[in-house]
Design an enzyme around this catalytic site. Structure first.
Site, PDB file in Angstrom:
ATOM      1  N   CYS A 113       0.631  -1.364   0.604  1.00  0.00           N
ATOM      2  CA  CYS A 113       0.067   0.101  -0.480  1.00  0.00           C
ATOM      3  C   CYS A 113       0.945   1.141   0.105  1.00  0.00           C
ATOM      4  CB  CYS A 113      -0.718   0.068   1.368  1.00  0.00           C
ATOM      5  SG  CYS A 113      -2.397  -1.344   0.868  1.00  0.00           S
ATOM      6  N   HIS A 241      -3.669   6.746   2.378  1.00  0.00           N
ATOM      7  CA  HIS A 241      -3.648   5.668   1.081  1.00  0.00           C
ATOM      8  C   HIS A 241      -5.344   5.878   1.985  1.00  0.00           C
ATOM      9  CE1 HIS A 241      -3.682   1.498   0.584  1.00  0.00           C
ATOM     10  NE2 HIS A 241      -3.917   0.937   1.812  1.00  0.00           N
ATOM     11  N   ASN A 271     -10.116  -0.719  -1.568  1.00  0.00           N
ATOM     12  CA  ASN A 271      -8.497  -0.108  -1.032  1.00  0.00           C
ATOM     13  C   ASN A 271      -8.166  -1.037  -2.181  1.00  0.00           C
ATOM     14  OD1 ASN A 271      -6.332  -0.834  -0.438  1.00  0.00           O
ATOM     15  ND2 ASN A 271      -6.499  -1.305   1.025  1.00  0.00           N
TER      16      ASN A 271
END
Length: 315
Positions: A113, A241, A271
């Site tokens: 990430c 993120h 995500n």
């Protein structure tokens, strides 16, 4: 050595969307359960004929076009991804081939990430050192391919997508458009976010990540601002993120970015791992929510447990 800047950005998401109602027909969940815990309403899902390098190439092509460049102007391609299935050729080489970039250095960056912010710092360093003239930096992940679609705690989180940036040298005397990186990791928490096994599957210790992010990340983000010579109050935007809206919103407040637009792309994209920061940044630019030259904090965190952040100037 001159600094570097982001000349242009671009993004891409697959056409197919998966809503919370769709997920409720697949696992024991509901729209209310998902939105109350992670803030996600929908996400984009790539088909079996849409590999990671295709997502990356679409985003990269948009960034190169927005910069007004031909493919042969790029001499470094960096692709941040943790969902590449094949070991070779890597995603960067495949993207270069798709875009007709003739002879670049081509490297993948796997920091999950935090991959894009690591890759962006690497491109900045390469340009500053004279090892590259213009770099194409892409974050792209196909999280749907590594999701466990029977696990309601993780499958509701993931989406697919890519974002890209063209990085080039600043003119002599021009203020750098990419600030110093603040990066590191917490190796003892490396298992908190995992993509492992055969076939590989995404899993995480959600509460551990939440506690770390909400308590340990704010001072790190403030330090990234300090390295850029700014305070959090100076920021025009914060792009964290896009893991969970319930992490993003309190984090922005605890950082002290009181005047900043806060990217909330997770609501509509889920995500997307390494794709999340450049995807969200590109959308803010496209919608005109931030202006040329505005200071923007980018901060990635997640697998390993790694983190990286820097203040950039909006292209």
């Amino acid at each position: 050595m001159h600094g570097s800047r982001i000349a242009a950005v671009g993004h891409y998401q697959p056409a197919k969307t998966l809503t919370n109602e769709d997920l409720a027909g697949m696992v024991d969940t509901s729209d209310e359960w998902i939105r109350s815990r992670v803030g996600i309403r929908t996400r984009h899902i790539a088909g079996p004929d849409e590999p990671v390098d295709e997502l990356a190439a679409h985003a990269g092509a948009k960034a190169v076009a927005a910069a007004g460049l031909a493919p042969d102007a790029i001499d470094l391609v960096l692709v941040a991804t943790s969902t590449a299935i094949d070991r070779s050729p890597n995603m960067a080489a495949r993207v270069a081939a798709r875009l007709g970039i003739p002879s670049p250095a081509a490297m993948d960056v796997n920091v999950v990430c935090a991959g894009f912010t690591h890759a962006l710092a690497t491109a900045d360093h390469a340009v500053r050192a004279g090892a590259a003239t213009r770099a194409l930096v892409i974050g792209a992940d196909k999280m749907s391919e590594v999701a466990d679609w029977t696990d309601r705690t993780t499958c509701v989180l993931v989406g697919d997508g890519a974002g890209a940036a063209v990085v080039e040298a600043c003119a002599p005397g021009e203020e750098p458009g990419i600030g110093p990186v603040l990066w590191g990791s917490v190796p003892e928490m490396g298992n908190a976010v995992r993509i492992e096994g055969t076939p590989p599957r995404f899993a995480q210790e959600g509460q551990s990540v939440y506690r770390w992010a909400t308590t340990q990340l704010p001072p790190l983000a403030r330090k990234a601002c300090e390295k850029a010579g700014l305070t959090p109050a100076d920021l025009a935007a914060v792009v964290l993120h896009q893991a969970n809206l319930r992490i993003i919103e309190p984090l922005a407040e605890r950082i002290g970015a009181v005047n900043a637009v806060v990217a909330r792309d997770v609501v509509n994209s889920g995500n997307t791992s390494a794709g999340s920061i450049p995807l969200a940044l590109s959308k803010l630019v496209e919608r005109g929510e931030i202006n040329h030259g505005d200071p923007v904090l980018l901060f990635g965190f997640g697998g390993n447990l790694s983190y990286a952040g820097q203040v950039i100037r909006c292209p």
